[in-house]
Design a protein around this motif. Sequence first.
Motif, PDB file in Angstrom:
ATOM      1  N   GLN A 149     -32.653 -51.643  -7.146  1.00  9.18           N
ATOM      2  CA  GLN A 149     -32.292 -50.546  -6.242  1.00  9.18           C
ATOM      3  C   GLN A 149     -33.551 -49.822  -5.746  1.00  9.18           C
ATOM      4  N   LYS A 150     -34.529 -49.662  -6.634  1.00  6.65           N
ATOM      5  CA  LYS A 150     -35.775 -48.995  -6.232  1.00  6.65           C
ATOM      6  C   LYS A 150     -36.542 -49.836  -5.206  1.00  6.65           C
ATOM      7  N   LEU A 151     -36.511 -51.157  -5.389  1.00  8.97           N
ATOM      8  CA  LEU A 151     -37.159 -52.031  -4.409  1.00  8.97           C
ATOM      9  C   LEU A 151     -36.455 -51.926  -3.053  1.00  8.97           C
ATOM     10  N   ALA A 152     -35.131 -51.900  -3.069  1.00 13.89           N
ATOM     11  CA  ALA A 152     -34.378 -51.755  -1.816  1.00 13.89           C
ATOM     12  C   ALA A 152     -34.666 -50.410  -1.164  1.00 13.89           C
ATOM     13  N   GLN A 153     -34.831 -49.370  -1.981  1.00 15.55           N
ATOM     14  CA  GLN A 153     -35.109 -48.048  -1.432  1.00 15.55           C
ATOM     15  C   GLN A 153     -36.469 -48.005  -0.747  1.00 15.55           C
ATOM     16  N   ILE A 154     -37.433 -48.751  -1.251  1.00 10.82           N
ATOM     17  CA  ILE A 154     -38.745 -48.840  -0.590  1.00 10.82           C
ATOM     18  C   ILE A 154     -38.571 -49.384   0.821  1.00 10.82           C
ATOM     19  N   ALA A 155     -37.749 -50.436   0.952  1.00  3.67           N
ATOM     20  CA  ALA A 155     -37.506 -51.022   2.271  1.00  3.67           C
ATOM     21  C   ALA A 155     -36.784 -50.043   3.182  1.00  3.67           C
ATOM     22  N   VAL A 156     -35.802 -49.329   2.642  1.00  7.06           N
ATOM     23  CA  VAL A 156     -35.064 -48.345   3.440  1.00  7.06           C
ATOM     24  C   VAL A 156     -36.008 -47.278   3.980  1.00  7.06           C
ATOM     25  N   THR A 157     -36.867 -46.742   3.119  1.00  7.63           N
ATOM     26  CA  THR A 157     -37.801 -45.692   3.533  1.00  7.63           C
ATOM     27  C   THR A 157     -38.740 -46.193   4.624  1.00  7.63           C
ATOM     28  N   LEU A 179     -37.388 -58.425  -4.372  1.00 12.36           N
ATOM     29  CA  LEU A 179     -35.999 -58.241  -4.817  1.00 12.36           C
ATOM     30  C   LEU A 179     -35.235 -59.560  -4.830  1.00 12.36           C
ATOM     31  N   LEU A 180     -35.264 -60.289  -3.710  1.00 12.08           N
ATOM     32  CA  LEU A 180     -34.494 -61.528  -3.605  1.00 12.08           C
ATOM     33  C   LEU A 180     -35.059 -62.618  -4.506  1.00 12.08           C
ATOM     34  N   THR A 181     -36.381 -62.692  -4.611  1.00 11.77           N
ATOM     35  CA  THR A 181     -36.996 -63.706  -5.471  1.00 11.77           C
ATOM     36  C   THR A 181     -36.627 -63.485  -6.923  1.00 11.77           C
ATOM     37  N   SER A 182     -36.613 -62.221  -7.346  1.00 11.21           N
ATOM     38  CA  SER A 182     -36.293 -61.934  -8.743  1.00 11.21           C
ATOM     39  C   SER A 182     -34.862 -62.320  -9.070  1.00 11.21           C
ATOM     40  N   MET A 183     -33.949 -62.155  -8.108  1.00 13.54           N
ATOM     41  CA  MET A 183     -32.562 -62.574  -8.328  1.00 13.54           C
ATOM     42  C   MET A 183     -32.472 -64.076  -8.520  1.00 13.54           C
ATOM     43  N   THR A 221     -43.852 -64.811  -7.750  1.00 11.33           N
ATOM     44  CA  THR A 221     -42.672 -64.037  -8.159  1.00 11.33           C
ATOM     45  C   THR A 221     -43.031 -62.707  -8.798  1.00 11.33           C
ATOM     46  N   GLY A 222     -44.325 -62.417  -8.913  1.00  7.67           N
ATOM     47  CA  GLY A 222     -44.720 -61.196  -9.596  1.00  7.67           C
ATOM     48  C   GLY A 222     -44.425 -61.266 -11.079  1.00  7.67           C
ATOM     49  N   ASN A 223     -44.288 -62.490 -11.615  1.00  7.55           N
ATOM     50  CA  ASN A 223     -43.926 -62.675 -13.028  1.00  7.55           C
ATOM     51  C   ASN A 223     -42.716 -61.823 -13.367  1.00  7.55           C
ATOM     52  N   PHE A 224     -41.709 -61.852 -12.523  1.00  5.52           N
ATOM     53  CA  PHE A 224     -40.556 -60.966 -12.630  1.00  5.52           C
ATOM     54  C   PHE A 224     -39.564 -61.530 -13.627  1.00  5.52           C
ATOM     55  N   ARG A 225     -39.563 -60.983 -14.820  1.00  6.48           N
ATOM     56  CA  ARG A 225     -38.635 -61.410 -15.862  1.00  6.48           C
ATOM     57  C   ARG A 225     -37.476 -60.438 -15.886  1.00  6.48           C
ATOM     58  N   SER A 226     -36.312 -60.884 -15.446  1.00  2.00           N
ATOM     59  CA  SER A 226     -35.196 -59.973 -15.280  1.00  2.00           C
ATOM     60  C   SER A 226     -34.621 -59.489 -16.595  1.00  2.00           C
ATOM     61  N   GLU A 330     -21.802 -53.785  -5.370  1.00  2.00           N
ATOM     62  CA  GLU A 330     -22.966 -53.232  -4.680  1.00  2.00           C
ATOM     63  C   GLU A 330     -24.124 -54.220  -4.674  1.00  2.00           C
ATOM     64  N   LEU A 331     -24.244 -55.011  -5.734  1.00  2.30           N
ATOM     65  CA  LEU A 331     -25.320 -55.990  -5.825  1.00  2.30           C
ATOM     66  C   LEU A 331     -25.135 -57.109  -4.809  1.00  2.30           C
ATOM     67  N   GLN A 332     -23.903 -57.556  -4.636  1.00  4.14           N
ATOM     68  CA  GLN A 332     -23.634 -58.597  -3.653  1.00  4.14           C
ATOM     69  C   GLN A 332     -23.974 -58.120  -2.243  1.00  4.14           C
ATOM     70  N   LYS A 333     -23.557 -56.904  -1.925  1.00  2.00           N
ATOM     71  CA  LYS A 333     -23.840 -56.366  -0.590  1.00  2.00           C
ATOM     72  C   LYS A 333     -25.333 -56.158  -0.393  1.00  2.00           C
ATOM     73  N   MET A 334     -26.016 -55.665  -1.425  1.00  2.00           N
ATOM     74  CA  MET A 334     -27.455 -55.471  -1.331  1.00  2.00           C
ATOM     75  C   MET A 334     -28.163 -56.784  -1.038  1.00  2.00           C
ATOM     76  N   GLU A 335     -27.761 -57.836  -1.730  1.00  2.00           N
ATOM     77  CA  GLU A 335     -28.379 -59.155  -1.520  1.00  2.00           C
ATOM     78  C   GLU A 335     -28.189 -59.646  -0.092  1.00  2.00           C
ATOM     79  N   LYS A 336     -26.978 -59.473   0.426  1.00  2.00           N
ATOM     80  CA  LYS A 336     -26.666 -59.941   1.773  1.00  2.00           C
ATOM     81  C   LYS A 336     -27.472 -59.192   2.831  1.00  2.00           C
ATOM     82  N   VAL A 337     -27.495 -57.862   2.729  1.00  2.00           N
ATOM     83  CA  VAL A 337     -28.225 -57.061   3.711  1.00  2.00           C
ATOM     84  C   VAL A 337     -29.725 -57.301   3.588  1.00  2.00           C
ATOM     85  N   ALA A 338     -30.230 -57.418   2.359  1.00  3.61           N
ATOM     86  CA  ALA A 338     -31.656 -57.660   2.159  1.00  3.61           C
ATOM     87  C   ALA A 338     -32.093 -58.959   2.815  1.00  3.61           C
TER      88      ALA A 338
END
Length: 415
Positions: A149-157, A179-183, A221-226, A330-338
């Motif tokens: 959500q914080k990553l998405a907020q960066i894009a929104v801003t 965001l998308l890569t980490s998913m 991937t930023g070594n993104f371990r979910s 909310e996660l599904q919608k976030m992924e689609k819009v992103a």
Amino acid sequence: MPATTDNQSSFLNRISIRRNQVVAMENHDLELEDLELFQKHVADRFSHILSTTAGNTTDPSSATTESPSAAQESCTPPLLSISWFRNLLDTYLCCEAEFKAVLVMGRDPTQFTKTPLDKLIPDLLDRSVKALDICNAVTHGVELVRHWQKLAQIAVTALQQTTIGEGQVRRAKKALNTLLTSMVVDEKENANSNNHGKSTERSWSFGRRGGSGNNNKDRATGNFRSLSWSVAKQWSAAKQIQAMSANLAAPRGGESTGLAMPVYIMSTVLVFVMWSLVAAIPCQERTGLATHFVVPRQLGWAQPMIGLQEKIVEEWKKKEKKGTAGLLEELQKMEKVAQSLVDFADSFQFPLEEEKAAEVAMQVEELADICRKMEEGLVPLQQQVREVFHRIVRSRAEVLDLLDQVGKLSTPVPY
């Protein structure tokens, strides 16, 4: 859920009063009446969730066309949304309180040593321990969603600026790609864990680079371990749910009118709630989750739960084919819009055409609305999961205390 809470208080007071006064009815008749009322309350609560679930299905393809204001106008939570899960956890806590009253309040502890409770109670305690593991996994999964959500907020801003230029678009694209890569990394690692019988030990590393700075994959991937807390290499959320439901069988014959039935009902409610959370929130290894939980259709109190389960299974089967990170609405919608905004960034040209600017503004506003819902709902949801965790711990301790009393009673007194 004010009405539900009032019913719960009335039910608990009723049991407490009746079991502490002399009444004309036989104890067996009282237990039958309490059992029927408990079943009715479980059915009513899940019927309420089913009937107040907006839409009942989630269609990610509509995410870019649905107006955020229209979504806000709906007074009922969509299936698998944050609000929907908060209602579900409230329902669990109410059912659990009534169950404990039926099972424990005023009860002769020696009943727990008799058939069938002598087997069902240990199974229930074991199931509770497994549920605690699920609660821990879900708590950390919610933490991951908060990071997304914080990553998405960066894009929104970046994209809500009056004039969108190259710098804003690059900033938004970088955040959304992370965001998308980490998913995708999350799901691929889960799949590899299932297929090859191994996974990586996790350590707190949300978006941080690991020590292997020369690894191209880690740089990408930023070594993104979910799933970033320390867990066993072979731990699997799906297998945990399967283990919880392995010994779950409906009572038959005379057992269906005794204490075996509320134990079965509460076990079913517990497994359903944990199963739903695992399906929606990122957890380690969820392959085949849709096949792990079955509720007998002939039980009247279970019908609304079965209806909810079928809808969740439909969503799981659709999303499983796409290999994404969870069914949270909310996660599904976030992924689609992103993904749509990343596509826009790839083809961005300055100055932006008026028509395209209006389309992007609408998508950015939708992403902002999703971020607001997550900002408002994820922390309370995480707190509710913790409350469920602590409630399970307390209830389990109370049952163990009763069993301990039985052990002391059965110990010969030395003379």
